[in-house]
Structure formats: C-alpha cells, structure tokens
Design a protein around this motif. Structure first.
Motif, short mmCIF file in Angstrom:
data_model
loop_
_atom_site.label_atom_id
_atom_site.label_comp_id
_atom_site.label_asym_id
_atom_site.label_seq_id
_atom_site.Cartn_x
_atom_site.Cartn_y
_atom_site.Cartn_z
N GLY A 133 0.82 -1.21 0.00
CA GLY A 133 0.00 0.00 0.00
C GLY A 133 0.84 1.25 0.00
O GLY A 133 2.01 1.23 0.37
N GLY A 176 -5.28 6.13 -7.71
CA GLY A 176 -6.09 4.93 -7.59
C GLY A 176 -7.31 4.98 -8.47
O GLY A 176 -7.72 3.99 -9.07
N VAL A 209 -8.00 -1.76 -4.65
CA VAL A 209 -7.06 -0.66 -4.44
C VAL A 209 -7.16 -0.13 -3.01
O VAL A 209 -6.16 0.08 -2.32
N SER A 251 -4.31 -0.23 -0.12
CA SER A 251 -3.83 1.03 0.44
C SER A 251 -4.06 1.09 1.93
O SER A 251 -3.26 1.66 2.68
N GLU A 309 5.81 1.23 0.20
CA GLU A 309 6.30 0.60 -1.03
C GLU A 309 7.71 0.08 -0.82
O GLU A 309 8.55 0.75 -0.23
N ALA A 334 -0.56 -6.98 -6.00
CA ALA A 334 -0.68 -5.51 -5.95
C ALA A 334 0.65 -4.91 -5.57
O ALA A 334 1.49 -5.55 -4.94
N THR A 335 0.84 -3.65 -5.96
CA THR A 335 2.10 -2.98 -5.65
C THR A 335 1.92 -1.47 -5.71
O THR A 335 1.01 -0.96 -6.38
N GLY A 336 2.75 -0.75 -5.02
CA GLY A 336 2.72 0.71 -5.06
C GLY A 336 3.34 1.23 -6.34
O GLY A 336 4.33 0.68 -6.83
N THR A 394 -1.96 2.81 -6.18
CA THR A 394 -1.76 1.38 -6.00
C THR A 394 -2.25 0.62 -7.23
O THR A 394 -3.40 0.73 -7.61
N GLN A 404 -2.87 -3.06 -9.21
CA GLN A 404 -3.13 -4.45 -8.86
C GLN A 404 -3.38 -5.27 -10.11
O GLN A 404 -3.65 -4.74 -11.19
#
Length: 283
Positions: A22, A30, A52, A56, A62, A112-114, A119, A121
């Motif tokens: 997040g 987002g 999202v 988050s 991150e 998912a990733t920053g 965010t 996904q």
C-alpha cells in the motif's frame, strides 16, 4: 517468435512474492488505475477500487524490488523484449538528434504494488505510469490474455509490452500531454493516444530483427498473433463481451479494427512518423 538469444538489459525490478503493497490512501492515482482496469480489460471499477482501497489501507510502505536480469524464463522474456525496444528506439531518436531514455524499469509483481500513479493491482493488467516512468506487469496476465481474450503466443505478449513502451515513447516526446482531461469517445484524444501506441508497437516489430542481429524476430504468423491481441482489447469487443452492447461515447482505446490497422501500419512502414494519429483524419 525468436527471442531466447536476444540481449538482456537487466532493466527489470522484480517484486514478485513481496505481497500487496500500500501507499497510504487511494487518491487520484487509484481512481485512474481503476479506470484503466475498466476501460482496458472490462473490469467493474467498483471491484477494482475495492482492491485498491484494501491494499492502500494496509498502511504498508512501497518496497523496492530486486533490480537486474531475472533467472526464470518468464522474467527473461520480459527482459529481452524491453532491451529490444531500447535497441529499436535509440537509433530512431538519434535520427532526430534526440537521446532515448529507457523506462526507469519494468516492474513485475504479484497481486498488488505501489506505483507513482497510486496502487496498482493485477486485475488492471499491464500499464505505464508516466509519473515514475515505469511499466507494471503481473505475469499472471499472460494466462488471462490467452483464456479471456483468446490472444495466444509469445508474440501477443510482446505486443502488449511494446505497446506499454510505446506509452513511454509518447511521454518522452510530449504526446501524452495532448490528451484532454476526461477524454473519451470514438474521436477523442485518449483514443488517438492509444492507437499511436499500437502503431509504435508495430514500429518495434519492424525493426526488432535488424537491431538484434536476428536474435529477436517475429515472422508473419507471429504478427498475426500480435494482431489478434490488438483486436482482443478493442473497445467495441470488450464492451460487447462485458455489457452486451457497444457505447462509442465511452471509447478510450479504439475499436478492434482500428487497433489492428494502426499496429499493422507500424509494422509495414517501420516509421513512427506514420503513427501520428493526432493529425489523422481517419482513425
């Protein structure tokens, strides 16, 4: 397609196995990524936003992934294609006395990733974030590309990557700034941007063999696979599949026919100058 003997650039950031990350709140990024999930891949934006928001809300920071050349075949494929796009676009930029700068990284991740855009996904599919100049890809998308969209083969995957790199080229050349806020519709600047990225993907195909000494190359059948991938993600095709009807006023990427035609234009001409969709009278 041929690729296993191709140059590996190592411009990969591997975040696989790190879990959802997040970045503290949804924000505008987002919302943008939720829109990407819907308009590109037919995902209900409420579903995307829920994922999202959930990622988050974890309050995690991150994390940087492992930089370099992946050792597994799936990672190596992404690495070789990214390096090939660099080898193609570098001399093209040099012809205009410009210097091509590759993306900051191709980020391969799980779940998912920053990102610099909020965010990201997996359900959103691959995307380019101009804020951090990175391409994001959950490799599980390759399976979805085959089963959901019917676009099989490595050439279809290469088309997807080259299209996202095309967005990076647009960012470097200022084309991205030509898109009007909230743009959508069959003649919109958003559609023109996406069709140009399709054409740029074709330009890569046209020059891949010569710039790699034949180590990376697509034959006519491979190009057909790329065309099928372009067709599969046309606005009209996705809307028909997900909503049962076509709404041209909501187009953001162009029809299947347009996406195939502009991709083919890039392949046949090898000239990015032929990809100026913003001046085209007919999309």
């Amino acid at each position: 397609m041929r690729w296993q003997g191709g140059r590996r650039g190592g411009n990969i950031e591997d975040r696989r196995g790190m879990g959802p990350v997040g970045v503290g709140g949804i924000g505008v990024g987002g919302v943008i990524l939720a829109a990407i999930g819907y308009f590109v891949f037919g995902i209900d934006p409420s579903t995307t936003m829920a994922v999202v928001e959930g990622a988050s809300g974890q309050g995690q920071q991150e994390q940087a992934g492992v930089r370099g050349a992946p050792t597994d075949e799936a990672g190596q494929f992404v690495d070789v294609i990214e390096a090939s796009t660099t080898d193609v676009w570098t001399p093209i930029f040099a012809q205009s006395r410009q210097s091509y700068q590759p993306p900051a990284a191709i980020v391969i991740y799980s779940e998912a990733t920053g990102t610099g855009c909020g965010t990201g996904q997996a359900a959103m599919g691959p995307f380019y974030c101009p804020t951090d100049q990175k391409v994001y890809l959950d490799l599980s998308f390759w399976q979805e590309l085959e089963t959901k969209f019917g676009a099989k083969g490595e050439a279809a995957r290469a088309y997807v990557l080259a299209h996202e790199i095309g967005h990076h080229v647009q960012h470097l050349t200022g084309q991205t700034g030509r898109v009007e806020h909230g743009s959508r519709g069959e003649d919109s600047s958003a559609v023109r941007l996406e069709l140009q990225a399709d054409c740029y993907a074709g330009v890569w195909v046209a020059h891949a063999a010569e710039t790699s000494g034949g180590q990376v190359a697509l034959d006519p059948k491979d190009i057909e696979d790329g065309l099928r991938a372009a067709s599969a993600v046309g606005d009209d095709t996705l809307q028909r599949q997900t909503q049962g009807r076509i709404m041209p006023d909501a187009f953001t990427h162009g029809t299947s026919e347009q996406r195939m035609r502009w991709f083919r234009t890039g392949v046949q001409t090898g000239d990015p100058g032929a990809c100026d969709t913003f001046k085209a009278g007919r999309l």
